[in-house]
Write an enzyme that holds these catalytic residues in place. Structure first.
Site, PDB file in Angstrom:
ATOM      1  N   PRO A 163       4.686  -4.878  -1.894  1.00  0.00           N
ATOM      2  CA  PRO A 163       4.357  -3.786  -2.814  1.00  0.00           C
ATOM      3  C   PRO A 163       3.756  -4.308  -4.112  1.00  0.00           C
ATOM      4  CG  PRO A 163       6.703  -4.237  -2.881  1.00  0.00           C
ATOM      5  CD  PRO A 163       6.140  -5.105  -1.787  1.00  0.00           C
ATOM      6  N   GLY A 164       2.791  -3.580  -4.628  1.00  0.00           N
ATOM      7  CA  GLY A 164       2.232  -3.868  -5.942  1.00  0.00           C
ATOM      8  C   GLY A 164       2.405  -2.637  -6.803  1.00  0.00           C
ATOM      9  N   GLY A 205       0.787  -1.226   0.000  1.00  0.00           N
ATOM     10  CA  GLY A 205       0.000   0.000   0.000  1.00  0.00           C
ATOM     11  C   GLY A 205       0.814   1.268   0.000  1.00  0.00           C
ATOM     12  N   TYR A 250      -2.771  -2.387 -11.565  1.00  0.00           N
ATOM     13  CA  TYR A 250      -4.222  -2.349 -11.390  1.00  0.00           C
ATOM     14  C   TYR A 250      -4.940  -1.703 -12.570  1.00  0.00           C
ATOM     15  CZ  TYR A 250      -2.858  -3.681  -6.715  1.00  0.00           C
ATOM     16  OH  TYR A 250      -2.288  -4.338  -5.641  1.00  0.00           O
ATOM     17  N   ARG A 289     -10.035   1.945 -13.480  1.00  0.00           N
ATOM     18  CA  ARG A 289      -9.785   2.708 -12.259  1.00  0.00           C
ATOM     19  C   ARG A 289     -10.513   4.060 -12.231  1.00  0.00           C
ATOM     20  NH1 ARG A 289      -5.489   4.593 -10.829  1.00  0.00           N
ATOM     21  NH2 ARG A 289      -5.554   4.178  -8.599  1.00  0.00           N
ATOM     22  N   CYS A 347     -19.989   2.352 -24.443  1.00  0.00           N
ATOM     23  CA  CYS A 347     -21.339   2.904 -24.350  1.00  0.00           C
ATOM     24  C   CYS A 347     -21.804   2.724 -22.911  1.00  0.00           C
ATOM     25  CB  CYS A 347     -22.270   2.175 -25.320  1.00  0.00           C
ATOM     26  SG  CYS A 347     -23.898   2.916 -25.428  1.00  0.00           S
ATOM     27  N   GLU A 348     -21.316   3.594 -22.047  1.00  0.00           N
ATOM     28  CA  GLU A 348     -21.536   3.506 -20.609  1.00  0.00           C
ATOM     29  C   GLU A 348     -21.309   4.896 -20.021  1.00  0.00           C
ATOM     30  OE1 GLU A 348     -22.339   2.910 -17.030  1.00  0.00           O
ATOM     31  OE2 GLU A 348     -22.459   1.114 -18.279  1.00  0.00           O
TER      32      GLU A 348
END
Length: 423
Positions: free
Chosen positions: A266-267, A224, A375, A306, A339-340
């Site tokens: 860690p990512g 994080g 991510y 995201r 289409c959102e």
């Protein structure tokens, strides 16, 4: 007026060449940057040894995993499927720690291979005890507080389902005793983009938990670590955040006579700014007087969810089609091609369009979305509107560009559909 973002590792010439050779949208990764981030993580201050585990959910691509493995990074897997992918990428089972919300159906087989297991609930610990009495185990605790860039990335405290609630520690001891288990690792993780002071406090509480288990020799403090994507956003300095935690471990050794090894997971820290999405301006529309100008890209939530999920901000850099084109700046709302209504690339917290200052784009220009190494590819809404999965390329150490994931074909999108006779 907002600051204009800059490219992090690509040059305009490289971006144009990659777009020509591989089309858009396309993920681009920098091996040089990834290895530099690995070195920074491996230098995290520690008193008695350190294992760095990559939060594999951030980016499980095989080439990425192979680069990390060669740098000496181990794996934090969030599902049995990630475990299998890590093994296929060359990791030894003993280098993998499985920490999953869902109890792995193949737990018995994975542990028998040597995969390390981190129980995240009393039920998981009980099941492990039944299958492996007398064995070593790890337990993830919820220490009672958390910290995240948003509530959706906060995984500690009483509003989080992650880990065993700290007040249930006596129940943990009962299960450990019941099956003769050796609890050798205590694990906590409080959230993504966490505050350094909260992280230090959690380290203190984690050591207090570890002290209650005489077999504990490793403390895993999760990850994080904040990584700044946008101009003005701060990035966690491992040396700054690690020094006081190292002192906590040293004091623990003096008081308890036990030298605990530290693990971190860690990512984002390893990947965020070492990846980008190269897109193209497909259209530009406006909503008249008092309205806004929308810039439509040829990617959206099917490539990076995201912004839609967290209202996350990613740097956007316009690269004009013509090399020496000088442009003025303006304020625009960037949107995806799905289409959102929620497919807003620049949006405010809670939804709704948000203006972003960039060079004035033209149809056909390239746009680099920075901060997309973690991510993004792994968390995309694949095949929404039946868009194919996005290809990926790697800029290697010698500057060469290598295709590491092909663009998905329509046949691959449809391959698991079963043709049935409806009569």
């Amino acid at each position: 007026m907002q600051s204009i973002e800059n490219l992090k590792f690509l040059t305009p010439e490289e971006a144009r060449k990659i777009a020509t050779n591989y089309g858009t949208p396309v993920f681009v990764y920098s091996r040089t940057g990834i290895e530099r981030s690995c070195d920074d993580a491996l230098a995290f201050p520690n008193a008695f040894g350190l294992t760095v585990r990559f939060a594999m959910k951030a980016n499980p691509g095989r080439t990425i995993l192979e680069i990390l493995r060669k740098k000496g990074i181990h794996i934090d897997a969030s599902s049995e499927h990630e475990v299998q992918r890590a093994i296929l990428a060359g990791f030894k089972p003993s280098d993998i720690l499985l920490t999953s919300q869902q109890l792995a159906r193949s737990l018995k087989d994975l542990v028998s291979q040597g995969v390390q297991f981190n129980a995240c609930s009393l039920r998981q610990l009980e099941e492990f005890g039944k299958n492996f009495p007398g064995k070593e185990v790890s337990v993830r605790f919820n220490p009672g507080l958390g910290s995240g860039a948003t509530k959706k990335t906060d995984v500690g405290g009483n509003t989080s389902s992650f880990g065993i609630w700290h007040e249930e520690i006596e129940k943990v001891k009962e299960i450990v005793s019941k099956y003769g288990l050796k609890l050798v690792r205590v694990h906590t993780h409080i959230g993504s983009g966490s505050d350094p002071e909260v992280w230090k406090a959690v380290a203190h509480y984690t050591l207090e938990i570890a002290a209650q288990f005489p077999d504990c020799r490793t403390v895993n403090l999760g990850g994080g670590f904040k990584v700044g994507r946008m101009i003005g956003e701060k990035t966690t300095d491992p040396q700054v955040i690690g020094k006081p935690v190292k002192e906590l471990f040293e004091n623990y050794a003096k008081e308890k006579g036990i030298q605990l090894k530290m693990e971190i997971e860690p990512g984002s820290f390893l990947m965020v700014n070492n990846g980008a999405i190269l897109a193209q301006v497909d259209d530009i529309v406006n909503t008249g007087v008092g309205g806004v100008t929308f810039v439509k890209l040829d990617m959206g939530m099917d490539v990076n969810t995201r912004p839609a999920l967290y209202a996350a901000k990613h740097p956007l850099v316009v690269i004009p089609t013509k090399e020496k084109s000088e442009r003025k700046t303006g304020d625009f709302v960037y949107v995806g091609h799905c289409c959102e209504s929620g497919d807003l690339i620049t949006q405010e917290e809670g939804g709704g369009p948000q203006l972003r200052t960039t060079e004035i784009p033209e149809i056909g220009d390239l746009v680099v979305m920075e901060g997309a190494g973690a991510y993004c590819s792994s968390m995309s809404v694949k095949n929404y509107n039946s868009y194919p999965e996005t290809p990926e390329v790697l800029i290697d150490l010698d500057g060469s560009v290598k295709l590491v994931r092909k663009k998905q074909t329509l046949e691959q999108v449809l391959q698991n559909e079963v043709l049935v006779s409806l009569g």
